[in-house]
Design an enzyme around this catalytic site. Structure first.
Site, PDB file in Angstrom:
ATOM      1  N   ARG A  55       0.855  -1.195   0.000  1.00 21.69           N
ATOM      2  CA  ARG A  55       0.000   0.000   0.000  1.00 21.69           C
ATOM      3  C   ARG A  55       0.889   1.242   0.000  1.00 21.69           C
ATOM      4  O   ARG A  55       0.617   2.219  -0.694  1.00 21.69           O
ATOM      5  CB  ARG A  55      -0.950   0.032   1.203  1.00 21.69           C
ATOM      6  CG  ARG A  55      -1.671   1.370   1.326  1.00 21.69           C
ATOM      7  CD  ARG A  55      -2.877   1.431   2.276  1.00 21.69           C
ATOM      8  NE  ARG A  55      -2.815   0.526   3.393  1.00 21.69           N
ATOM      9  CZ  ARG A  55      -2.030   0.702   4.469  1.00 21.69           C
ATOM     10  NH1 ARG A  55      -1.252   1.760   4.573  1.00 21.69           N
ATOM     11  NH2 ARG A  55      -2.032  -0.178   5.446  1.00 21.69           N
ATOM     12  N   TYR A 107     -15.915  17.998 -14.774  1.00 18.72           N
ATOM     13  CA  TYR A 107     -16.323  16.588 -14.857  1.00 18.72           C
ATOM     14  C   TYR A 107     -17.408  16.327 -13.810  1.00 18.72           C
ATOM     15  O   TYR A 107     -17.292  16.764 -12.656  1.00 18.72           O
ATOM     16  CB  TYR A 107     -15.094  15.707 -14.598  1.00 18.72           C
ATOM     17  CG  TYR A 107     -15.403  14.241 -14.541  1.00 18.72           C
ATOM     18  CD1 TYR A 107     -15.781  13.548 -15.690  1.00 18.72           C
ATOM     19  CD2 TYR A 107     -15.342  13.536 -13.337  1.00 18.72           C
ATOM     20  CE1 TYR A 107     -16.078  12.200 -15.640  1.00 18.72           C
ATOM     21  CE2 TYR A 107     -15.631  12.187 -13.287  1.00 18.72           C
ATOM     22  CZ  TYR A 107     -16.010  11.516 -14.430  1.00 18.72           C
ATOM     23  OH  TYR A 107     -16.301  10.183 -14.378  1.00 18.72           O
ATOM     24  N   ASP A 179      -6.871  19.293 -14.383  1.00 20.69           N
ATOM     25  CA  ASP A 179      -7.232  17.940 -14.785  1.00 20.69           C
ATOM     26  C   ASP A 179      -6.906  17.843 -16.278  1.00 20.69           C
ATOM     27  O   ASP A 179      -7.589  18.425 -17.113  1.00 20.69           O
ATOM     28  CB  ASP A 179      -8.723  17.719 -14.499  1.00 20.69           C
ATOM     29  CG  ASP A 179      -9.204  16.323 -14.898  1.00 20.69           C
ATOM     30  OD1 ASP A 179      -8.570  15.690 -15.761  1.00 20.69           O
ATOM     31  OD2 ASP A 179     -10.234  15.882 -14.348  1.00 20.69           O
ATOM     32  N   LYS A 204      -8.610   6.890 -19.101  1.00 23.99           N
ATOM     33  CA  LYS A 204      -8.959   7.414 -20.430  1.00 23.99           C
ATOM     34  C   LYS A 204      -7.783   7.257 -21.395  1.00 23.99           C
ATOM     35  O   LYS A 204      -7.387   6.150 -21.683  1.00 23.99           O
ATOM     36  CB  LYS A 204      -9.427   8.873 -20.293  1.00 23.99           C
ATOM     37  CG  LYS A 204     -10.420   9.097 -19.137  1.00 23.99           C
ATOM     38  CD  LYS A 204     -11.755   8.414 -19.343  1.00 23.99           C
ATOM     39  CE  LYS A 204     -12.632   8.369 -18.089  1.00 23.99           C
ATOM     40  NZ  LYS A 204     -12.834   9.621 -17.392  1.00 23.99           N
TER      41      LYS A 204
HETATM   42  C1  LIG Z   1     -13.222  10.098 -16.162  1.00 18.65           C
HETATM   43  C2  LIG Z   1     -12.774  11.410 -15.678  1.00 18.65           C
HETATM   44  C3  LIG Z   1     -12.488  11.622 -14.329  1.00 18.65           C
HETATM   45  C4  LIG Z   1     -12.693  10.555 -13.280  1.00 18.65           C
HETATM   46  O1  LIG Z   1     -11.854   9.479 -13.453  1.00 18.65           O
HETATM   47  P1  LIG Z   1     -12.198   7.982 -13.008  1.00 18.65           P
HETATM   48  O2  LIG Z   1     -11.009   7.211 -13.432  1.00 18.65           O
HETATM   49  O3  LIG Z   1     -13.466   7.586 -13.716  1.00 18.65           O
HETATM   50  O4  LIG Z   1     -12.413   8.007 -11.529  1.00 18.65           O
HETATM   51  C5  LIG Z   1     -12.015  12.859 -13.955  1.00 18.65           C
HETATM   52  N1  LIG Z   1     -11.846  13.863 -14.851  1.00 18.65           N
HETATM   53  C6  LIG Z   1     -12.121  13.694 -16.161  1.00 18.65           C
HETATM   54  C7  LIG Z   1     -11.920  14.824 -17.095  1.00 18.65           C
HETATM   55  C8  LIG Z   1     -12.597  12.472 -16.617  1.00 18.65           C
HETATM   56  O5  LIG Z   1     -12.887  12.323 -17.911  1.00 18.65           O
END
Ligand SMILES: *Cc1c(COP(=O)(O)O)cnc(C)c1O
Length: 387
Positions: A55, A107, A179, A204
């Site tokens: 962890r 998001y 982000d 993604k």
């Molecule tokens: C999908 C997404 C998230 C969240 O990510 P997860 O892996 O689904 O928890 C945050 N920001 C953006 C822009 C996203 O597309």
């Protein structure tokens, strides 16, 4: 690798292949093994090779964190079990009574985390409906500790001026978090533009194959990693070694994939711009896009996401969603395969309808994650579905 080559001298494409990929020392395995161990044998109490319990740290995760830090040009990175776990770690660097200023078109899951988890905890969120740094500045005060943005935003694809926002954020002594899930370090490097934190949903584009959930925080300055890695270990939202391996394998082809995503998305956007069945096509390369000049300056490509507003009512839009064949009607984005999402019902359902519609996310809006298939095939599929 870092020990043998100077990281600063290497280009992104080289770093994506080589950072965190040193051959394993016992066998010489060129691809480091997946370290599935939970624990590490110590020579005598407290005498070990830097790993105690998985962890806290795991070599497969450490390798993935090394490539993430190198890719974003940051001093350190921490991997998490999901993008939201990474976001959560950043919000936990604040204290009850602090506030965060975010762009309104965030998001959906980030908005939900702020409104339904952190609000009760005592963190106040303020949202700017306006992309301008002056509008953000007007929402800041002595209790503002964080400015949270995405660029391009989801699903309206607004582009925010990271450098200008870093200036106003630092002016009040706060940190800027970007982000960078949509742009990826291939198209945009927020740390070079002044951001303190970069956050990814590695689910993604970084993973890139729609087969692993993950997230990451990358920091400009090592000192900013201290509370993040403390939280990573203390709260324990870590990814397993298999997940780290998969996402790490994915990031090696990120640059190649992004080129094709950008090429295909631009072909789709330009082909369908002005189409008789569409009210509007949103893509940063189009002359109708409000932030085109900024996108050109700030990004090395316009990204793989295209948003359509379809003429007619919700039923008309649903018909389109059901008729696509190559595009899968599915949440998420950034995989090699093309996906179609209806934000109002799918990804953005947690945002109250009134707020959603004010931001333009109507029942006729769809978001395309344009994959790396042949662009002509994708265009033909969308044509027949609109038909
Ligand atoms: C999908 C997404 C998230 C969240 O990510 P997860 O892996 O689904 O928890 C945050 N920001 C953006 C822009 C996203 O597309």
């Amino acid at each position: 690798m870092e020990s043998k080559m100077k990281r600063d001298a290497m280009k992104l494409e080289t770093l994506l292949i080589h950072a965190g990929q040193e051959a394993e020392s016992v066998t010489g395995a060129t691809i480091p093994p997946i370290h599935v161990t939970t624990t590490y044998t110590q020579e005598s109490p407290g005498v070990h090779k830097g790993y105690e319990y998985s962890r806290s740290a795991n070599p497969t995760r450490a390798n993935f964190e090394a490539v993430l830090a190198a890719a974003e040009g940051g001093e350190a990175a921490a991997a998490f079990a999901s993008g939201l776990a990474a976001t959560n770690a950043i919000f936990h660097t604040m204290r009850p009574g602090d506030n965060v200023v975010a762009f309104a078109d965030a998001y959906g899951g980030t908005y939900r985390l702020l409104e339904r988890v952190f609000k009760h905890w005592g963190l106040q969120a303020r949202y700017s409906e306006d992309t301008s740094p002056a509008a953000f500045k007007a929402l800041m005060d002595g209790k503002t500790k964080l400015v949270w943005i995405e660029s391009p935003t989801n699903p309206m694809l607004r582009v925010l001026d990271i450098r200008a926002l870093a200036d106003v954020t630092h002016g009040v002594g706060a940190k800027l978090a970007v982000d960078n899930t949509f742009a990826t370090p291939v198209l945009q490097r927020p740390i070079e533009l002044g951001a303190d934190y970069v956050i990814h949903s590695t689910t993604k584009y970084i993973g890139g194959h729609s087969d692993v959930i993950g997230g990451a925080v990358i920091v400009k300055k090592k000192a900013d990693m201290e509370p993040v890695s403390f939280y990573q270990n203390a709260a324990g939202g870590v990814p397993g070694p298999f997940d780290c391996y998969l996402a790490h394998r994915g990031i090696k082809t990120l640059s190649l994939r992004m080129k094709q995503h950008c090429h295909n998305a631009r072909r789709v956007a330009e082909h369908f711009d002005g189409h008789r069945e569409l009210e509007r096509v949103i893509y940063p390369s189009l002359s109708s896009h409000p932030d085109r000049a900024l996108a050109e300056r700030q990004m090395r490509g316009f990204g793989g996401i295209v948003t359509f507003v379809i003429k007619g009512d919700r039923e008309r839009c649903f018909r389109f969603c059901k008729r696509v064949k190559l595009f899968s009607l599915a949440e998420s984005l950034g995989g090699v395969e093309s996906l179609l999402n209806h934000p109002a019902i799918m990804t953005h359902a947690s945002i109250p309808k009134e707020i959603r519609e004010k931001r333009g996310i109507t029942d006729s809006l769809v978001r395309l994650s344009v994959g790396i298939e042949d662009a002509d095939d994708l265009i033909a599929d969308l044509e027949q579905a609109l038909g």
